[in-house]
Design an enzyme around this catalytic site. Structure first.
Site, PDB file in Angstrom:
ATOM      1  N   LYS A  62      -2.171  -1.556  -3.923  1.00  0.00           N
ATOM      2  CA  LYS A  62      -3.021  -0.373  -3.865  1.00  0.00           C
ATOM      3  C   LYS A  62      -2.192   0.877  -3.981  1.00  0.00           C
ATOM      4  CE  LYS A  62      -6.085   1.753  -0.565  1.00  0.00           C
ATOM      5  NZ  LYS A  62      -6.536   1.763   0.778  1.00  0.00           N
ATOM      6  N   LYS A  96       0.850  -1.185   0.000  1.00  0.00           N
ATOM      7  CA  LYS A  96       0.000   0.000   0.000  1.00  0.00           C
ATOM      8  C   LYS A  96       0.882   1.230   0.000  1.00  0.00           C
ATOM      9  CE  LYS A  96      -3.651   2.334   2.573  1.00  0.00           C
ATOM     10  NZ  LYS A  96      -4.616   2.231   3.665  1.00  0.00           N
TER      11      LYS A  96
END
Ligand code: PBG
Length: 325
Positions: free
Chosen positions: A248, A195
């Protein structure tokens, strides 16, 4: 005595031929649809930066869930917005917290839909960080206990999958141990392993009311310039027991999706985040791009990059388009 060359266009002559040789497909079953649930009554607030996406109170949630179910979407990802926030994010691990109650409601009324619970503190902390703080530091190890308690309370409420998005070190190990000890060895962890500290989360923070009140998330989320670090993050999460790996954001990081897909043998998920959604909505509203075509092209690109599953705010629209065919 013709020129010698290859005729690639033979396989593109008409729609049936193109469909015959198509390599990648987007399916409604690939989608995980994020939903924002908010404490209170009779609330359906549209997020101004995310047209078509709303915060729902529990008494209005069935409107949304009926639609999700009728479109054939199998999985939803829940984010909660509590009325009260505090230093430790108590609302995140309260047995009657908003995500816990929403989970119970969905599992009771829509037992076949998978509930994925986002496990983080930032929507529940007064400072908006994803862990506990001391001064201006976000503390790692003390945060693990709070995150584990959050995951256990979500599993108790009936969550099918735990999705921790906090980016503390060791969160998968801590949550796995906590779940196992609490009798939830059968509940998988979908880890936000890779992330990045991304500006594409801007609209989400409006929706989840989770903007950090000081500083930023760069001491826990990854530097967008790094690739090898993604391998380190994914590797440790797999070792610690992650059942799915999330990369992400989506679009600017599809090279990383491909890397993670090639290197690991667990299902890979891409998160097509809020800023990506809002850009498409804004451009479509202006008539600058054709929404259906660009959304389906983006989702197909994510599958081609190696994603097995896609978390996307476009899920309902895309499901409608796929079902039309
Ligand atoms: C919470 C969380 C965020 C997103 C998912 N979980 C925001 C953040 O890290 O600031 C972003 C999702 C999106 O932009 O759609 N930690």
């Amino acid at each position: 005595m013709g020129l010698e060359f290859k005729r690639h266009r033979r396989l593109r002559r008409n729609a049936a031929m193109r469909s015959l040789v198509r390599e990648n497909h987007v399916r409604v079953e690939d989608f995980i649809y994020p939903i924002f649930v908010i404490e209170g009554e009779n609330i359906k607030n549209e997020i101004s930066s995310m047209p078509g996406i709303y915060q729902y109170s529990l008494d209005r949630l069935t409107e949304e869930m009926d639609e999700v179910a009728s479109l054939g979407i199998q999985s939803v990802l829940l984010f909660g917005i509590p009325v009260e926030k505090d230093e430790c994010g108590t609302g995140a691990f309260h047995d009657h917290g908003i995500v816990q109650e929403a989970t119970r409601l969905i599992k009771e009324k829509y037992p076949n839909i998978l509930v994925v619970a986002d496990t983080c503190l930032c929507e529940y902390t007064s400072h908006g960080h994803c862990g506990m703080i001391e001064g201006d530091q976000v503390l790692n190890d003390p945060s693990l206990k709070l995150l584990t308690d959050t995951a256990i309370s979500q599993a108790k409420a009936g969550a099918d999958i735990i999705a921790p998005s906090n980016m503390m070190d060791g969160f998968v190990a801590a949550i796995r141990q906590g779940l196992d000890e609490a009798g939830f060895a059968h509940i998988p962890i979908m880890s936000y392993s890779v992330k990045y500290a991304s500006a594409f989360y801007g609209p989400f923070r409006d929706a989840a009311e989770s903007t950090p009140q000081f500083g930023d998330r760069k001491t826990y989320q990854m530097d967008p310039a790094n690739r090898l670090e993604a391998f380190r993050e994914a590797e440790s999460d797999v070792e610690e027991g992650a059942d799915f790996l999330i990369v992400k954001p989506g679009m600017p990081y599809l090279d990383i999706v491909r890397d993670v897909r090639n290197e690991f043998n667990v299902p890979v998920v891409t998160y097509n985040v809020s800023g990506e959604y809002s850009m498409v909505k804004a451009a479509s509203a202006n008539g600058w791009v054709d929404e259906k075509s660009v959304v389906m092209e983006m989702l197909t690109g994510m599958k081609r990059a190696g994603a097995d599953l896609i978390i996307t705010y476009h899920a309902k629209d895309a499901a409608r388009w796929l079902n039309e065919k």
